[in-house]
Design an enzyme around this catalytic site. Structure first.
Site, PDB file in Angstrom:
ATOM      1  N   ASP A 142      51.848 -74.521  99.024  1.00  0.00           N
ATOM      2  CA  ASP A 142      50.928 -74.038 100.061  1.00  0.00           C
ATOM      3  C   ASP A 142      51.045 -72.525 100.239  1.00  0.00           C
ATOM      4  O   ASP A 142      50.197 -71.910 100.890  1.00  0.00           O
ATOM      5  CB  ASP A 142      51.267 -74.699 101.406  1.00  0.00           C
ATOM      6  N   LYS A 196      43.879 -85.090  99.040  1.00  0.00           N
ATOM      7  CA  LYS A 196      44.792 -84.375  98.144  1.00  0.00           C
ATOM      8  C   LYS A 196      45.440 -85.350  97.162  1.00  0.00           C
ATOM      9  O   LYS A 196      45.484 -85.101  95.950  1.00  0.00           O
ATOM     10  CB  LYS A 196      45.858 -83.622  98.960  1.00  0.00           C
ATOM     11  N   GLN A 236      51.831 -81.184 105.790  1.00  0.00           N
ATOM     12  CA  GLN A 236      50.528 -80.994 106.424  1.00  0.00           C
ATOM     13  C   GLN A 236      50.699 -80.506 107.864  1.00  0.00           C
ATOM     14  O   GLN A 236      51.495 -81.067 108.629  1.00  0.00           O
ATOM     15  CB  GLN A 236      49.740 -82.320 106.376  1.00  0.00           C
TER      16      GLN A 236
END
Ligand code: GUN
Length: 293
Positions: free
Chosen positions: A119, A52, A96
């Site tokens: 997200d 990412k 994450q």
């Protein structure tokens, strides 16, 4: 049979975003800034987060990696989240998952400022998604919708069977495929570990989206001719012939199922790279939203 090439499509999307970023630079505007929070040393998570951050650099975004020890307390992590929420230089960030067991994942996700939640995991954003309001779509389902759209896969009136009800993939995917619009307008069945006679559903499916994490679970005799197959599985399987000692394996027996499919995503090179591209797209959207404030 046509391959839904996520690697190529994700490169196309990244080039499109890079062009927008270049224009922002030329106009003297601030470029999008994404941060990724990682707690602990989970090998797969470190790889994803590394990709990412690398992709941010590739397209001209600013990026920050916030690496925290496995032993961090929930309260210290919440303090870090508050800092990120208040950091005016930051447009969006992700935490994450999974987090270590001593940390309440829901509590952390609830603490993220919904306007920075690229997200799309915050309940406010998840709710907006379910209500057809504009918001950040979770990156993996967003990537699948984008692949279906760009390859002009027909979804209206089709029977879509989703395997797996995770909050990150299966559940949002079932909502998006049933929404009005293209892609969408599907009749959706959401199956999971307690579903009986799963094959009865998969054999009648026009589109199968599998996010189970069981290598090569979906076999040719479980699908009908012409099926569209989206494989979200990414399990590391031991492989001594590979220098890394493992290979990435999907939920689908690709050799068998691809012979019957009209469209299919490979693993690797299918859904995985799309997830990153869509996270970047959400970050660009976050920047544009902040500019309008
Ligand atoms: N873990 C597995 N997939 C994801 C994702 O898309 N976002 C985050 N934050 N964690 C994940």
């Amino acid at each position: 049979m046509q391959i839904l090439d996520g690697k190529k499509t994700s490169e196309d999307i990244k080039s499109e975003i890079a062009a927008v970023v270049q224009k922002m630079k030329d106009d003297g505007q601030k470029v999008p800034h994404l941060a990724a929070v990682i707690v602990g040393n989970n090998g797969a998570s470190l790889t994803y987060v590394g990709s990412k951050v690398k992709s941010c650099q590739q397209i001209g975004f600013e990026s920050t990696l916030v690496a925290l020890p496995e032993t961090i307390t929930e309260s210290d992590l919440l303090t870090k989240i508050k800092e990120l929420n208040e950091d005016d230089n930051l447009d969006g960030y992700i935490v994450q998952l999974p987090l270590p067991k001593h940390i309440d994942e829901q509590k952390i996700l609830m603490a993220i400022d919904p306007d920075k939640d690229v997200d799309g995991f915050h309940p406010a954003n998840f709710g907006k998604m379910a209500l057809d309001m504009e918001t950040f779509l979770p990156a993996t389902p967003f990537g699948i919708m984008e692949l279906l759209e760009r390859y002009k896969v027909e979804t209206a009136g089709k029977h879509t069977v989703v395997i797996g009800r995770s909050h990150i993939v299966g559940r949002p995917m079932s909502i998006l495929m049933s929404r009005k619009g293209n892609p969408g307008d599907s009749t959706v069945t959401l199956t999971h570990s307690r579903t009986k006679n799963l094959e009865e559903f998969t054999r009648n499916a026009d589109i199968i989206i599998t996010a189970l994490g069981v290598p090569e679970f979906l076999k040719a005799d479980m699908v009908k001719d012409g099926v569209v197959v989206i494989d979200v599985g990414i399990t590391r399987v031991d492989d001594t012939s590979n220098p890394k000692g493992y290979k990435i394996t999907g939920d689908v027996d690709f050799d068998g199922v691809s012979k019957k499919a009209s469209f299919i995503t490979p693993v690797p090179g299918g859904v995985g790279p799309m997830t990153i591209a869509m996270l970047l797209k959400n970050t660009l959207l976050a920047r544009e939203m902040r500019m309008q404030k």
